[in-house]
Design an enzyme around this catalytic site. Sequence first.
Site, short mmCIF file in Angstrom:
data_model
loop_
_atom_site.label_atom_id
_atom_site.label_comp_id
_atom_site.label_asym_id
_atom_site.label_seq_id
_atom_site.Cartn_x
_atom_site.Cartn_y
_atom_site.Cartn_z
N ASN A 29 -0.60 -58.96 46.35
CA ASN A 29 -0.03 -58.76 47.75
C ASN A 29 -0.17 -59.86 48.86
OD1 ASN A 29 0.28 -57.64 50.46
ND2 ASN A 29 -0.66 -55.93 50.12
N CYS A 49 1.83 -56.51 57.00
CA CYS A 49 2.77 -56.47 55.75
C CYS A 49 3.91 -56.09 56.24
CB CYS A 49 2.21 -55.71 54.77
SG CYS A 49 0.41 -56.16 54.23
N HIS A 106 7.89 -54.54 50.18
CA HIS A 106 6.81 -55.39 50.18
C HIS A 106 5.99 -55.17 48.85
CE1 HIS A 106 2.98 -56.69 51.15
NE2 HIS A 106 2.47 -55.46 51.48
O1 UT7 Z 1 -0.25 -54.34 52.27
C1 UT7 Z 1 -0.92 -53.23 52.49
C2 UT7 Z 1 -0.74 -52.22 51.80
N1 UT7 Z 1 -1.63 -51.78 51.01
C3 UT7 Z 1 -1.33 -50.99 49.83
O2 UT7 Z 1 -0.32 -50.65 49.72
C4 UT7 Z 1 -2.47 -50.47 48.96
C5 UT7 Z 1 -2.16 -48.96 48.73
N2 UT7 Z 1 -3.33 -48.24 47.91
C6 UT7 Z 1 -3.30 -48.83 46.54
O3 UT7 Z 1 -2.56 -49.56 45.97
C7 UT7 Z 1 -4.35 -47.95 45.74
O4 UT7 Z 1 -4.95 -47.01 46.35
C8 UT7 Z 1 -5.61 -49.02 45.22
C9 UT7 Z 1 -4.94 -49.98 44.15
C10 UT7 Z 1 -6.00 -49.97 46.45
C11 UT7 Z 1 -6.55 -48.19 44.38
O5 UT7 Z 1 -6.10 -47.45 43.48
P1 UT7 Z 1 -6.56 -45.87 43.38
O6 UT7 Z 1 -5.83 -45.30 41.99
O7 UT7 Z 1 -6.05 -45.11 44.59
O8 UT7 Z 1 -8.09 -46.19 42.86
P2 UT7 Z 1 -9.21 -45.35 43.82
O9 UT7 Z 1 -9.44 -45.99 45.03
O10 UT7 Z 1 -8.98 -43.82 43.71
O11 UT7 Z 1 -10.32 -45.59 42.90
C12 UT7 Z 1 -10.58 -45.09 41.59
C13 UT7 Z 1 -11.75 -45.46 40.77
C14 UT7 Z 1 -13.03 -45.45 41.90
O12 UT7 Z 1 -14.28 -45.20 41.27
P3 UT7 Z 1 -14.87 -43.46 41.30
O13 UT7 Z 1 -15.12 -43.41 42.60
O14 UT7 Z 1 -13.59 -42.56 40.70
O15 UT7 Z 1 -15.95 -43.62 40.19
C15 UT7 Z 1 -13.25 -46.87 42.49
O16 UT7 Z 1 -14.64 -47.25 42.60
O17 UT7 Z 1 -11.73 -46.82 40.56
C16 UT7 Z 1 -12.75 -47.51 41.24
N3 UT7 Z 1 -12.45 -48.99 41.66
C17 UT7 Z 1 -12.61 -49.95 40.83
N4 UT7 Z 1 -12.68 -50.11 39.40
C18 UT7 Z 1 -12.60 -51.30 38.82
C19 UT7 Z 1 -11.91 -49.19 42.74
N5 UT7 Z 1 -11.44 -50.58 42.70
C20 UT7 Z 1 -11.63 -51.04 41.44
C21 UT7 Z 1 -11.74 -52.32 40.79
N6 UT7 Z 1 -11.94 -52.25 39.53
N7 UT7 Z 1 -11.14 -53.37 41.26
#
Ligand code: UT7
Length: 330
Positions: free
Chosen positions: A285, A114, A255
């Site tokens: 993204n 990216c 980005h």
């Molecule tokens: O280009 C490369 C650069 N990449 C990035 O910049 C990505 C950076 N990271 C992020 O943008 C965020 O960390 C994410 C959007 C990927 C995730 O957001 P988050 O607020 O960090 O969520 P999380 O991973 O902590 O997940 C929270 C909860 C989890 O459930 P539990 O374990 O708390 O019960 C996940 O299983 O949300 C759940 N979850 C979802 N629920 C519904 C994860 N993905 C999803 C989904 N739909 N798509």
Amino acid sequence: MTNTGIAMIGSGSATPPVSLDNQRLSQIVETSDEWIASRTGIRDRRVADPQTSLCSLATAASKQAIAMAQIDPSEIDLIVLATSTPDDLFGSASQIQAQLGATQAVAFDLTAACSGFIFGLVTAAQFIRTGVYKTVLLIGGDILSRWVDWSDRRTCVLFGDGAGAVVLQASECDRLLGFELRSDGTQNGCLNLSFQAQPQPLIDQITVSRGTYQPITMNGKEVYRFAVKKVPEVIEKALFRADLTVDQINWLILHQANQRIIDAVAQRLNIPSDRVISNLANYGNTSAASIPIALDEAVRAGKIKPGDVIATSGFGAGLTWGAAIFQWGI
Ligand code: UT7
């Protein structure tokens, strides 16, 4: 005076026609429009069908950039394609060169995930600054839908496909005002699209590895933390090199990975939201394509005007990150 400065004189972008919004995604994996929009800001993304290649998207974006720059393809000396998803692992830039009829250009791929567009911009700039080449076509393009695990809701909701391109030309005034590039391979495991070897015994003691690339894996929380900490730092470093302050920036183009990252970085740098460009609601993204697509849309909308100072930063797998400060136009 010699023409060893750099001006960005044309932009273009292309995305596949097929859109996949959050609603439809929620029929594929257990997710919701509410979750995706509130955690990322993404509402829609474009996905390439089997007939759409990286080369076709990149060529379409390039044609627009070449038209805006009012140059002939035969004037292009160098084509740099920033991508992690070439149609051909040997490189796809030469195919684009052929499709454009850029008969004089040398073409190669560059991979920095990216951050690819920023790394490509700085790479292209070196050739111009040394006086070796005068006109460079820089493309950022990716089709990550090919490499997403469509059953993994943690990643499949994030990405989209597209390509963006810019024409850079030698100029008396140097419009690339400052940059800073960084890598940290110790954190490589946070975000991968890696080859998984399957040993294949050939003869006697010799075993080779066949295999294939595994779908994208990401530690979202780690990448998020990394981005929010490192991106403001690298922009400040690039601004320092440009001898500019934050107040002198007209536009911030990051980005497009997550609206929360964009907001947090802007807030940390004290950049008001009306100077922040964001289009990830529509495209998700798009990896190396996200910055040039956002740039092109803002230029065509008349938001970005010649002379505007743009701070831009890419970050992602590697880990890699970088920032460039430049002025749009001649
Ligand atoms: O280009 C490369 C650069 N990449 C990035 O910049 C990505 C950076 N990271 C992020 O943008 C965020 O960390 C994410 C959007 C990927 C995730 O957001 P988050 O607020 O960090 O969520 P999380 O991973 O902590 O997940 C929270 C909860 C989890 O459930 P539990 O374990 O708390 O019960 C996940 O299983 O949300 C759940 N979850 C979802 N629920 C519904 C994860 N993905 C999803 C989904 N739909 N798509």
